[in-house]
Motif scaffolding. Structure first.
Motif, PDB file in Angstrom:
ATOM      1  N   SER A 188      85.001  49.131 -13.798  1.00 42.05           N
ATOM      2  CA  SER A 188      84.171  48.223 -14.562  1.00 42.05           C
ATOM      3  C   SER A 188      84.976  46.945 -14.748  1.00 42.05           C
ATOM      4  O   SER A 188      86.081  46.979 -15.261  1.00 42.05           O
TER       5      SER A 188
ATOM      6  N   LEU B 214      84.868  42.619 -15.600  1.00 42.02           N
ATOM      7  CA  LEU B 214      84.290  41.303 -15.830  1.00 42.02           C
ATOM      8  C   LEU B 214      84.976  40.360 -14.856  1.00 42.02           C
ATOM      9  O   LEU B 214      86.186  40.443 -14.701  1.00 42.02           O
TER      10      LEU B 214
ATOM     11  N   ARG C 151      79.295  41.694 -16.312  1.00 45.93           N
ATOM     12  CA  ARG C 151      80.145  42.846 -16.015  1.00 45.93           C
ATOM     13  C   ARG C 151      79.554  43.635 -14.847  1.00 45.93           C
ATOM     14  O   ARG C 151      78.364  43.870 -14.764  1.00 45.93           O
TER      15      ARG C 151
ATOM     16  N   THR D  41      79.869  47.219 -12.653  1.00 44.73           N
ATOM     17  CA  THR D  41      80.485  48.551 -12.691  1.00 44.73           C
ATOM     18  C   THR D  41      80.181  49.300 -11.403  1.00 44.73           C
ATOM     19  O   THR D  41      79.220  49.005 -10.699  1.00 44.73           O
TER      20      THR D  41
END
Ligand code: CA
Length: 439
Positions: A355, A357, A399, A401
């Protein structure tokens, strides 16, 4: 006081596939390149196991370290003569750039993960310890080696030097993006280095970007973002990394339980026992690690030999995306089946959730960097780039993932007697899809 070792009679020129030429005119830099600790970097690949995904990615930390040095040399040429640049720091900055990765060991990430090795700590020990590098640095004067280490470990009082070597926009990243893209054979990482260097400015405690350079920084950020997902975090590379870690974990476990290896892994024992001395560390490189993997292909321990054969012959685990809500059920079923056929799920079944950013991509280890990219506006104010660029602002907040399961899928094809279990697993995985590991 420091005493410069002076200039070489003739500038040395290295041919480089990324920067075309690398120029060395300082006696000090030339001597450092010749030390055995620096030459060792020729035997450590920059991207670990990535060559199993992108076969061109065989470039080494030696290439990259020279490249970081060269970008720093060019950057100092741009800075020279500006009010905030003090040219007495030239040699110090060049040395820090050249040596910033000298503590990397073989397959750094896997070794750090399994044995708790910290390459930054080793960089410091090599620069300050009983080494050829330390002896070269000592010629400049007492305390110089410590000062080099403090630029690399970010504690040097002159934070401008620190941000040049290590920040969200630093010479390290500039070289590895260009170099990794070149050797992987992809175009994502290729930004305009010349243009970038022209828009950077020294400010009293950091490096800043002049406002008109914002778009070239946006381009750099996008390319870095793409390199992460397309190259560094490629699932096939993740698969080969897991295999490598599994081999090391298995060998460590066997050693700890008193197992006697056919060939005593003398180079790795200090790692297993956490008794690594500088001399042992410097003796490690990837050729040594490969030697043991080749030996272990014939070990009596079935898990170690199978994992080693898989790594050496590139028979990687396949990966599958799976619906997150079924994760536990899938894991349980597969583990049950693997136990029935004698495969230890601890080594053969790996879950991985990433995950990120895009902003995290600037800092190591996902932490928000303390050294953001600052724009110097026309009115003299400084602003963090995402406050000015809508593009950076947009990607900084999205974000991404990725969850995958890695396991030796081909083993399931041959299991007629477990057809029922297989069907249940297939049904659970429905909605996901299996991927081949070819790339
Ligand atoms: Ca580096």
């Amino acid at each position: 006081m420091y005493q410069s070792l002076g200039q070489l009679k003739e500038t040395k020129v290295f041919k480089d596939p990324v920067h075309r030429y690398i120029y060395v005119s300082d006696q000090l830099i030339w001597q450092l390149i010749g030390t055995k600790e620096f030459q060792r970097l020729r035997r450590i690949k920059q991207l670990g196991t990535s060559f199993l995904t992108f076969h061109g990615a065989e470039h080494t930390r030696f290439h990259h370290s020279l490249g970081v040095y060269e970008i720093t040399r060019q950057l100092i040429d741009v800075f020279n003569g500006r009010a905030d640049w003090d040219d007495q720091y030239r040699e110090l900055t060049l040395v820090a750039a050249l040596l910033h990765d000298v503590g990397h060991g073989p397959f750094s990430h896997a070794f750090e993960n399994v044995f708790g090795v910290d390459h930054e700590e080793w960089t410091e020990r090599i620069i300050l310890g009983d080494t050829e590098i330390k002896r070269v640095l000592d010629q400049v004067g007492e305390g110089f080696a410590e000062e080099v280490a403090s630029v690399i470990n970010k504690t040097h009082p002159n934070q401008l030097l620190v941000t040049m070597i290590s920040s969200q926009l630093d010479v390290d990243r500039m070289d590895y993006l260009l170099r990794d893209a070149h050797f992987a054979g992809v175009s994502y990482g290729k930004f305009d280095l010349e243009r970038m260097l022209r828009v950077l400015r020294p400010a009293h405690n950091q490096m800043v970007v002049k406002q008109s350079g914002m778009h070239s920084i946006e381009d750099y950020i996008m390319r870095r973002y793409q390199m992460y997902w397309q190259v560094y975090l490629h699932p096939v590379t993740r698969s080969s990394d897991y295999l490598l870690k599994a081999i090391l974990e298995r060998a460590k476990e066997l050693h700890n339980s008193g197992y006697v290896f056919d060939i005593h892994p003398i180079h790795l024992i200090p790692l297993f026992d956490q008794t690594m001395a500088l001399k042992n560390y410097l003796a490690l490189d990837e050729t040594i690690v490969y030697f043991y993997f080749q030996q272990w292909m014939d070990e009596a321990d079935g898990t170690l030999s199978d994992l080693s054969r898989r790594f050496v012959n590139r028979q990687l685990f396949k990966y599958v995306d799976y619906p997150p809500e079924k994760r536990e059920a899938i894991h349980e079923k597969l583990a049950e089946l693997f136990n029935k056929i004698g495969l230890d799920p601890a080594y053969y079944l790996l879950e991985d959730k990433l995950s990120r950013l895009p902003y995290d991509l600037y800092g190591e280890n996902g932490e928000i960097s303390k050294q953001p990219i600052m724009l110097q506006m026309k009115d003299g104010q400084k602003k963090e780039i995402s406050q000015v660029s809508p593009l950076v602002e947009a990607i900084a907040n999205s974000r991404q993932t990725d969850e995958k399961l890695f396991y030796p899928q081909e083993i399931l094809y041959d299991l007629r007697e477990f057809a029922n279990e297989k069907m249940q697993i297939d049904q659970l995985l429905l909605g996901g899809y299996a991927n081949e590991t070819s790339h």
